[in-house]
Design an enzyme around this catalytic site. Structure first.
Site, PDB file in Angstrom:
ATOM      1  N   GLN A  88      -7.095   4.669   8.653  1.00  0.00           N
ATOM      2  CA  GLN A  88      -5.773   5.209   8.982  1.00  0.00           C
ATOM      3  C   GLN A  88      -5.771   6.727   8.794  1.00  0.00           C
ATOM      4  OE1 GLN A  88      -2.152   4.608   6.530  1.00  0.00           O
ATOM      5  NE2 GLN A  88      -1.186   3.767   8.357  1.00  0.00           N
TER       6      GLN A  88
ATOM      7  N   TYR B  75       5.989  10.265   7.078  1.00  0.00           N
ATOM      8  CA  TYR B  75       4.929  11.282   7.055  1.00  0.00           C
ATOM      9  C   TYR B  75       4.991  12.112   8.343  1.00  0.00           C
ATOM     10  CZ  TYR B  75       3.211   9.136   2.817  1.00  0.00           C
ATOM     11  OH  TYR B  75       3.126   8.681   1.529  1.00  0.00           O
TER      12      TYR B  75
ATOM     13  N   ARG C 267       0.936  -6.003   0.091  1.00  0.00           N
ATOM     14  CA  ARG C 267       1.020  -6.384  -1.324  1.00  0.00           C
ATOM     15  C   ARG C 267       0.398  -7.750  -1.634  1.00  0.00           C
ATOM     16  NH1 ARG C 267       7.238  -5.092  -1.757  1.00  0.00           N
ATOM     17  NH2 ARG C 267       7.034  -5.583   0.464  1.00  0.00           N
TER      18      ARG C 267
ATOM     19  N   CYS D 107       2.304 -13.127  -4.451  1.00  0.00           N
ATOM     20  CA  CYS D 107       2.972 -11.823  -4.623  1.00  0.00           C
ATOM     21  C   CYS D 107       4.486 -12.002  -4.733  1.00  0.00           C
ATOM     22  CB  CYS D 107       2.651 -10.940  -3.412  1.00  0.00           C
ATOM     23  SG  CYS D 107       3.595  -9.413  -3.341  1.00  0.00           S
TER      24      CYS D 107
HETATM   25  C1  LIG Z   1       0.680   0.391  -3.090  1.00  0.00           C
HETATM   26  C2  LIG Z   1       1.017   0.581  -1.640  1.00  0.00           C
HETATM   27  C3  LIG Z   1       0.344   1.508  -0.892  1.00  0.00           C
HETATM   28  C4  LIG Z   1       0.640   1.687   0.471  1.00  0.00           C
HETATM   29  N1  LIG Z   1      -0.078   2.582   1.205  1.00  0.00           N
HETATM   30  C5  LIG Z   1       0.160   2.704   2.527  1.00  0.00           C
HETATM   31  C6  LIG Z   1      -0.648   3.561   3.332  1.00  0.00           C
HETATM   32  O1  LIG Z   1      -1.582   4.192   2.864  1.00  0.00           O
HETATM   33  N2  LIG Z   1      -0.345   3.640   4.654  1.00  0.00           N
HETATM   34  C7  LIG Z   1       0.670   2.904   5.212  1.00  0.00           C
HETATM   35  O2  LIG Z   1       0.874   2.987   6.416  1.00  0.00           O
HETATM   36  N3  LIG Z   1       1.426   2.080   4.480  1.00  0.00           N
HETATM   37  C8  LIG Z   1       1.188   1.941   3.166  1.00  0.00           C
HETATM   38  N4  LIG Z   1       1.920   1.055   2.433  1.00  0.00           N
HETATM   39  C9  LIG Z   1       2.908   0.192   3.109  1.00  0.00           C
HETATM   40  C10 LIG Z   1       2.275  -1.141   3.493  1.00  0.00           C
HETATM   41  O3  LIG Z   1       1.180  -0.961   4.361  1.00  0.00           O
HETATM   42  C11 LIG Z   1       3.268  -2.101   4.184  1.00  0.00           C
HETATM   43  O4  LIG Z   1       3.743  -1.497   5.359  1.00  0.00           O
HETATM   44  C12 LIG Z   1       4.441  -2.493   3.286  1.00  0.00           C
HETATM   45  O5  LIG Z   1       4.053  -2.645   1.936  1.00  0.00           O
HETATM   46  C13 LIG Z   1       5.075  -3.806   3.749  1.00  0.00           C
HETATM   47  O6  LIG Z   1       4.150  -4.852   3.760  1.00  0.00           O
HETATM   48  P1  LIG Z   1       4.067  -5.977   2.587  1.00  0.00           P
HETATM   49  O7  LIG Z   1       5.456  -6.521   2.427  1.00  0.00           O
HETATM   50  O8  LIG Z   1       3.096  -6.983   3.099  1.00  0.00           O
HETATM   51  O9  LIG Z   1       3.631  -5.287   1.355  1.00  0.00           O
HETATM   52  C14 LIG Z   1       1.654   0.897   1.066  1.00  0.00           C
HETATM   53  C15 LIG Z   1       2.343  -0.046   0.292  1.00  0.00           C
HETATM   54  C16 LIG Z   1       2.030  -0.223  -1.044  1.00  0.00           C
HETATM   55  C17 LIG Z   1       2.773  -1.277  -1.835  1.00  0.00           C
END
Ligand SMILES: Cc1cc2nc3c(=O)[nH]c(=O)nc-3n(C[C@H](O)[C@H](O)[C@H](O)COP(=O)(O)O)c2cc1C
Length: 368
Positions: free
Chosen positions: A100, A169, A319, A341
């Site tokens: 990414q 961003y 997550r 989770c």
């Molecule tokens: C610890 C952490 C780090 C993340 N880092 C990024 C990242 O580097 N780039 C990005 O696009 N989203 C990042 N996200 C967002 C996740 O990719 C995702 O869009 C969001 O957590 C929702 O998905 P989930 O409910 O499965 O966690 C991050 C989320 C968490 C919790």
């Protein structure tokens, strides 16, 4: 019938199932953004755990675009050999991995970059320290930086790249009327606000060639007043689709808005899962490239329905894999209980403390 375990292809990249590990900053890179053995292990565990496609954490394309500590970097050629260790290890484990590409723009951490953050516009009152609104020359250089970073990613052996244009961003700031107050060809109507993103796509495409997967992560909405709205975001997706993007990962929200952050808390029932599913339906009508849906997906059956009903082509999670890197193998083996989770977001703390990311709740449960 398409199932979650039907293999597929995105611009020549074969993916063994429909599960994607969404980009996750893990706080495991070295101070200068270089790859570490800890990061390689994390990626290998995901590949061995059955994830079809891994997306790395956001990697800063230029030093002045670093968003946080121990973030992966892709801003200089010297980082390529380290990144190769990740791609080789993942490929040996049977996985696919894309990088990414990101620039934090307004939210770059000047304490780390020692530079004034660049932004589409200044936005008075939003921060105590100064921001520099970008000149046309700054924008042109930025577009080239994304191209150069993509060249490095390809040289490092990544199976593709994902342009980060979500969560507030830089590229997402350009799309958002809240951050983008420009009056030149990069501000105003959505065709103008999307211009930088389209230029980034075209530049990367020129660098990497026709047969290399380029994805984008896009906000469906910012969920703030005067932020990016669904109607405009769908138009951007259509422009990207026509402009040669190979797939769109749909997210939403801003890191700065706790209630509607991209990583919502309290996903306690199936109807709270897949919190961008309605937006996904609007996107599907306008794009003819694969849609990767992220945001609160926790249950096998919800994932299955999303694919079966054509709401999404891929299921992306972040997550759940921090707690269970082998979740997909578990599901494949027939244990279809939902991801363990509990979406409490405690995983951010160890990463911020320099320990590297892990599930705090799981560790506590095990009495560690
Ligand atoms: C610890 C952490 C780090 C993340 N880092 C990024 C990242 O580097 N780039 C990005 O696009 N989203 C990042 N996200 C967002 C996740 O990719 C995702 O869009 C969001 O957590 C929702 O998905 P989930 O409910 O499965 O966690 C991050 C989320 C968490 C919790």
């Amino acid at each position: 019938m398409t199932t979650l375990f039907t293999p597929s292809e995105i611009n020549g990249m074969t993916i063994s199932n429909r599960f994607v590990r969404s980009a996750t900053w893990s706080g495991m890179a070295a101070d200068d953004g270089a790859c570490t053995p800890q990061l390689v292990d994390l990626m290998v565990n995901l590949a061995k755990g059955g994830v079809g496609l891994i997306i790395t954490g956001h990697a800063y394309v230029r030093q002045d675009g670093q968003a946080g500590p121990w973030q992966l970097g892709i801003y200089k050629n010297e980082l390529v050999p380290g990144l190769k260790t990740i791609t080789q290890a993942v490929h040996q484990s049977g996985g696919k991995i894309i990088l990414q590409l990101s620039h934090a723009g307004f939210y770059a951490k000047s304490a780390l970059t020692r530079q004034t953050p660049l932004a589409p516009s200044k936005v008075e009152g939003l921060s105590k320290s100064p921001r520099k609104d970008m000149s046309i020359l700054d924008i042109n250089k930025m577009v080239n930086s994304f191209g150069e970073a993509a060249r490095r990613a390809k040289n490092a052996g990544f199976d593709g790249v994902q342009i980060h244009s979500a969560h507030g961003y830089l590229l997402s700031q350009f799309l958002s009327p809240f951050f983008n107050r420009r009056t030149d060809k990069y501000g105003g109507e959505i065709q103008n606000r999307a211009r930088v993103l389209l230029e980034v796509l075209q530049t990367i495409r020129k660098v990497v060639g026709r047969d290399y997967p380029i994805l984008v992560k896009l906000n469906s909405q910012d969920f703030i007043e005067n932020g990016l709205k669904l109607e405009d975001s769908v138009s951007v997706a259509a422009m990207l689709s026509e402009g040669g993007i190979d797939g769109i990962e749909l997210s939403g929200g801003l890191l700065t808005s706790p209630k509607f952050s991209p990583s919502r808390r309290g996903i306690t029932s199936k109807n709270k899962e897949a919190y961008f599913r309605d937006e996904a339906r609007s996107f599907k009508k306008k794009i003819d490239v694969p849609l990767i849906l992220v945001g609160g997906i926790r249950s096998y059956h919800v994932a299955d329905q999303l694919i079966d009903k054509g709401v999404a082509d891929y299921i992306s999670m972040c997550r759940p894999f921090i707690r269970e890197p082998d979740l997909i193998n578990r599901w494949r083996a027939g244990d279809l209980r939902k991801a363990a989770c509990i979406s409490d977001n405690k995983c951010f703390s160890p990463a911020m403390a320099g320990e590297g990311i892990y599930c705090v709740t799981e560790k506590k449960k095990k009495g560690l």
